[in-house]
Enzyme design. Sequence first.
Site, PDB file in Angstrom:
ATOM      1  N   ASP A  40     -10.587   1.890  -3.671  1.00 17.77           N
ATOM      2  CA  ASP A  40     -11.153   1.535  -2.362  1.00 17.77           C
ATOM      3  C   ASP A  40     -12.672   1.490  -2.421  1.00 17.77           C
ATOM      4  OD1 ASP A  40      -8.858   1.106  -1.002  1.00 17.77           O
ATOM      5  OD2 ASP A  40      -8.852   3.005   0.084  1.00 17.77           O
TER       6      ASP A  40
ATOM      7  N   ASP B  35       0.832  -1.210   0.000  1.00 16.69           N
ATOM      8  CA  ASP B  35       0.000   0.000   0.000  1.00 16.69           C
ATOM      9  C   ASP B  35       0.871   1.265   0.000  1.00 16.69           C
ATOM     10  OD1 ASP B  35      -2.356   1.485   0.146  1.00 16.69           O
ATOM     11  OD2 ASP B  35      -3.170   0.355   1.827  1.00 16.69           O
TER      12      ASP B  35
END
Length: 726
Positions: free
Chosen positions: A529, A463
């Site tokens: 997301d 990430d």
Amino acid sequence: MSQHHAVVDRHPADEAGATNEPAVIHLRNGGTSVLVDTSGPALPVIVHWGADLGSPDSTELDAIVLAAQPQRVSGGLDIPARLSLLPQESTGWQGTPGLTGSRAGRFFSPALLTTAIQHTRSTLTVHAADAVSGLILRIDLTVDDAGVLGSGLTLTNTGEDHYDLADLCVTLPLPATATEILDTTGRHLRERTPQRHGFTIGRHQRDSRKGRPGADATLLLAAGTPGFGFERGLVHAVHLAWSGNHRLAAEKLITGSSFLQAGELLAAGEIRLAPGASYSTPTVIASWGEGLTELSARIHTRLRARPTHPAAPRPVTLNTWEAVYFDHDLARLTTLAEAAARVGVERYVLDDGWFHGRRDDTSGLGDWVVDTDVWPDGLGPLIDTVTGLGMQFGLWVEPEMVNPESDLARAHPDWMLQAAGRLPVEGRQQQVLDLSHPGAYAYLLDRLDALLVEYPIGYLKWDHNRDLIDAGSTLTGTAAVHDNVTALYTLLDELKARHPGLEIESCASGGARVDLGILDHTDRIWTSDCIDPIERLTIQKYTGLLVPYELMGAHISGPVSHSTGRRHELSLRAGVALLGHLGIEWDIAALSDAEYTELAGWIALYKANRDLLHTGTSVHADHPDPAVDLRGVVAADRSRALFVFTQVAASTFYPVGTLRFPGLDDDRQYTVRPLALESTGTGNGQSPLAWSQRPLTISGRALGTIGLQGPVLFPEHLAVFEITSA
Ligand code: DGJ
């Protein structure tokens, strides 16, 4: 040596006529022709980039080049400038140049001339020099088997003092028919929103200054005929295979010359070439097509030909993030693993929250050891359960980041990127480590390697949750985005070399680091997301311009989207995720038996079709009704296809009308079978569709030109069609 690989050398500086080699070079491969006029010492000019021109003889090639020569006009220069492979002001070029730099303000206008040319049937290398400015340049062009044009530039400082490089961009010409621009913008939870406008005189420039491409980055900057779509309209586009700052632009001049430019966006002083030093641009990927489907199919084919392209079936993934967030509890995560195995999950990824001091997103980043408060026996018990159930174990990391509230930040404040001794504004309570600092790099390599040695981890979700601001090195005091990107690529490669088979996902708050640079070092991207399927239709469609489905994470959310609050049936959530690398991001620990059965059915459908979905051609129908979305994947041999029709919102038309299925073989007969229609909520009062009452056999030509009546569906519902050659 075959003709394809024969290398031909030419030295324009030699006396004219000293070689028999034609001045017009025709690169031809994969259905693409690139015609380059290399006459004269001036840098070569692309006369055509696009459709295959066949095999014109040298007389015809000369005629094409002659026909393209511009006229001198009143008020203009005596020698009209042409768009060369590196446009320079010294030739009279008055658009944006391809190279900007200086030696403390001097030698600001280079005059590079060709010194040598080498080419094969599909590659061209041009060497150029400017002895006065102390520069040499190498230009590489390659047309690959997919018809994609790849290009890069390397500049070397042959002078005796430093050369400060400001800008070095690949420049490619557009046809005069390109009068409309398409690019994408976006934000967290809504990446890849398309925007279109007229391509008028002036410059449309998309810069990324975020140290990563960004959620708003356009993956492609495209220009084409008015209203070009997926199915039709000549369109050309560029992409920069780079994970840092970048600049993409489309420019049109009063002379009618229009072109695309792409390069790295450099900060002041970021690239200062010492005598003898070189800088290479990232590779520019350029594609074209009659419609966006053809344009992106070329890029997908290029990616699929890489030896490193994932070859094993893409495993159904369960990611724990939206299921448990930071609530790491062995019993809860074990139950989740059991439920995952029950529905057919093959990879289980433990997301954020497992490491030292990480109870929420305010602390812990940088301290990459298992948190013993939450995991007193380490990750072993959970991993044993996961692998014992036959699933691979994956782990979330965010190596480039550090919370000031961490042991690492306290011990090594100088490892954080910063400018003039001033730490940047925080983002998600975090700062960014300087991977170009040897200490920081060694620490991360050591820690990640230790985790991979200790545990059987087959997958890292990597990430990167904040933009870079004021990203300077404490060692040099200069901007360090470029060096951080190259260090990141080295780190990823080193981990993969040490742990063969390790797969890595590029995630950056969802899709803020999606580019073909990172995908040369990783195995898929986390697309967004936001897993609300209605939002995902747009996000996946436009991400798909660059990224094929096997590299695009697409997860089935819970019934209520965590990012929009909308509620959707499983059929919509799963049907949209089907066209991607399928996963689940939902707490499925306590579903009803009926829900488990339905979810398992969708996973079985994905498994039965992933060979098609991950090797076929991705197609989108240009439907006039914005409430209708029809997309699919057609097998490379066009023997079968899977299509998903989504009623995105209520249509004006009732019934919805015909759906045309693009991409099939005109001359083949197909059988069309609706799948998953029964669970889609068709409302009351409709008769069954006449064609769906028995297997429908119909030609690809009819399906592509006339189509068939689409089913009436509630808004935000979908239907899946399986099409097989009869
Ligand atoms: C952002 C990612 O995109 C999410 O999927 C999740 O991994 C969180 N970070 C965790 O902090």
